[in-house]
Design a protein around this motif. Structure first.
Motif, PDB file in Angstrom:
ATOM      1  N   SER A  74      13.821 -14.382  22.519  1.00 58.50           N
ATOM      2  CA  SER A  74      12.544 -14.954  22.085  1.00 58.50           C
ATOM      3  C   SER A  74      12.734 -16.143  21.154  1.00 58.50           C
ATOM      4  O   SER A  74      11.824 -16.958  21.000  1.00 58.50           O
ATOM      5  CB  SER A  74      11.698 -13.886  21.382  1.00 58.50           C
ATOM      6  N   LYS A  75      13.906 -16.263  20.547  1.00 59.22           N
ATOM      7  CA  LYS A  75      14.189 -17.397  19.653  1.00 59.22           C
ATOM      8  C   LYS A  75      14.630 -18.646  20.427  1.00 59.22           C
ATOM      9  O   LYS A  75      14.718 -19.729  19.852  1.00 59.22           O
ATOM     10  CB  LYS A  75      15.298 -17.025  18.666  1.00 59.22           C
ATOM     11  N   TRP A  76      14.921 -18.493  21.713  1.00 51.82           N
ATOM     12  CA  TRP A  76      15.463 -19.588  22.519  1.00 51.82           C
ATOM     13  C   TRP A  76      14.345 -20.317  23.264  1.00 51.82           C
ATOM     14  O   TRP A  76      13.462 -19.692  23.850  1.00 51.82           O
ATOM     15  CB  TRP A  76      16.461 -19.050  23.537  1.00 51.82           C
ATOM     16  N   TYR A  77      14.457 -21.641  23.270  1.00 53.42           N
ATOM     17  CA  TYR A  77      13.524 -22.499  24.006  1.00 53.42           C
ATOM     18  C   TYR A  77      14.354 -23.470  24.841  1.00 53.42           C
ATOM     19  O   TYR A  77      14.894 -24.445  24.318  1.00 53.42           O
ATOM     20  CB  TYR A  77      12.610 -23.268  23.041  1.00 53.42           C
ATOM     21  N   LEU A  78      14.507 -23.170  26.127  1.00 53.02           N
ATOM     22  CA  LEU A  78      15.237 -24.055  27.027  1.00 53.02           C
ATOM     23  C   LEU A  78      14.211 -24.971  27.677  1.00 53.02           C
ATOM     24  O   LEU A  78      13.382 -24.525  28.471  1.00 53.02           O
ATOM     25  CB  LEU A  78      16.004 -23.245  28.072  1.00 53.02           C
ATOM     26  N   LEU A  79      14.257 -26.254  27.329  1.00 53.09           N
ATOM     27  CA  LEU A  79      13.175 -27.176  27.658  1.00 53.09           C
ATOM     28  C   LEU A  79      13.407 -27.941  28.954  1.00 53.09           C
ATOM     29  O   LEU A  79      14.528 -28.352  29.267  1.00 53.09           O
ATOM     30  CB  LEU A  79      12.980 -28.171  26.510  1.00 53.09           C
ATOM     31  N   ASN A  80      12.298 -28.134  29.690  1.00 51.87           N
ATOM     32  CA  ASN A  80      12.298 -28.986  30.881  1.00 51.87           C
ATOM     33  C   ASN A  80      10.898 -29.572  31.035  1.00 51.87           C
ATOM     34  O   ASN A  80      10.203 -29.776  30.054  1.00 51.87           O
ATOM     35  CB  ASN A  80      12.755 -28.204  32.123  1.00 51.87           C
ATOM     36  N   ASP A  81      10.491 -29.869  32.257  1.00 53.50           N
ATOM     37  CA  ASP A  81       9.178 -30.456  32.537  1.00 53.50           C
ATOM     38  C   ASP A  81       9.088 -31.896  32.037  1.00 53.50           C
ATOM     39  O   ASP A  81       8.110 -32.291  31.415  1.00 53.50           O
ATOM     40  CB  ASP A  81       8.055 -29.593  31.938  1.00 53.50           C
ATOM     41  N   TYR A  82      10.153 -32.642  32.291  1.00 51.61           N
ATOM     42  CA  TYR A  82      10.188 -34.078  32.015  1.00 51.61           C
ATOM     43  C   TYR A  82      11.156 -34.701  33.008  1.00 51.61           C
ATOM     44  O   TYR A  82      11.843 -33.985  33.751  1.00 51.61           O
ATOM     45  CB  TYR A  82      10.607 -34.360  30.569  1.00 51.61           C
ATOM     46  N   ASP A  83      11.217 -36.031  33.047  1.00 48.97           N
ATOM     47  CA  ASP A  83      12.121 -36.663  34.007  1.00 48.97           C
ATOM     48  C   ASP A  83      13.396 -37.152  33.329  1.00 48.97           C
ATOM     49  O   ASP A  83      13.548 -37.084  32.106  1.00 48.97           O
ATOM     50  CB  ASP A  83      11.412 -37.800  34.771  1.00 48.97           C
ATOM     51  N   GLN A  84      14.311 -37.639  34.146  1.00 52.12           N
ATOM     52  CA  GLN A  84      15.610 -38.069  33.645  1.00 52.12           C
ATOM     53  C   GLN A  84      15.494 -39.219  32.648  1.00 52.12           C
ATOM     54  O   GLN A  84      16.189 -39.241  31.627  1.00 52.12           O
ATOM     55  CB  GLN A  84      16.506 -38.483  34.819  1.00 52.12           C
TER      56      GLN A  84
END
Length: 200
Positions: A121-131
């Motif tokens: 729950s402490k981890w935030y693996l981020l995406n939803d953006y472009d290169q």
């Protein structure tokens, strides 16, 4: 003679404990991060504002990374294990994927599940953006390079400590390369000190 040695050891221990309690965190960088609006591996929205209020550790990784990302992720897991052992709770761990096209939320979730982290729950693996976004964001906010190559992505093996206000205040080696070791205890102590200073 033995009594003198014991007295000396006791005095040394008191001095060391006193030094630890008086530890003052000193920032070595002052990178004010730009805001962002993305999502994490749970498909929840995440922004710089939503992360503020607690310090966090950041890193740049990608799931198909053939070399430094697996040990970096494992080392971050080990840091969290130390934080849990010391009952430290007011922190976050943030990983920006540098390969957002392939690293969907499902892929990132499967990736972190492989490491058996103690408190996901402490981890935030981020995406939803472009290169283009991650290359520019890394350069402007963290002063580091992210560069997509034909079959891979070049990025730093660095852990960043971000304070409660969204400022990157220190960085560390995230993986042992040559003489560069991961300073586990220093990272934990710095994070703990930031939390205490912020709670005053």
């Amino acid at each position: 003679m033995k009594k003198m040695a014991l007295l000396f050891a006791a005095a040394l221990m008191v001095m060391m404990l006193g030094a630890c309690s008086n530890y003052q965190f000193k920032a070595t960088t002052n990178f004010e991060l730009d805001d962002f609006n993305v999502q994490d591996h749970r498909e929840n929205p995440v922004s710089l504002d939503s992360l503020k209020g607690e310090p966090w550790l950041a890193m740049f990784i990608f799931t198909n990374c053939p070399d430094i990302c697996p040990p970096m992720t494992y080392n971050m897991k080990m840091i969290q294990d130390e934080l849990i052992a010391k009952d430290i709770e007011d922190y976050k761990i943030v990983a920006f994927t540098v390969d957002p096209q392939r690293d969907t939320a499902d892929v990132l979730k499967a990736y972190i599940d492989n490491y058996g982290v103690a408190d996901e729950s402490k981890w935030y693996l981020l995406n939803d953006y472009d290169q283009k976004f991650i290359e520019q964001y890394a350069k402007k906010s963290f002063k580091t390079q992210v560069l997509a190559m034909e079959d891979s992505v070049v990025h730093a093996n660095t852990f960043y400590l971000v304070d409660q206000n969204g400022v990157a205040v220190k960085n560390y080696s995230g993986v042992q390369i040559g003489n560069s070791e991961v300073p586990f205890d220093t990272i934990v102590t710095d994070l703990e000190t930031l939390i205490k200073q912020g709670n005053k």
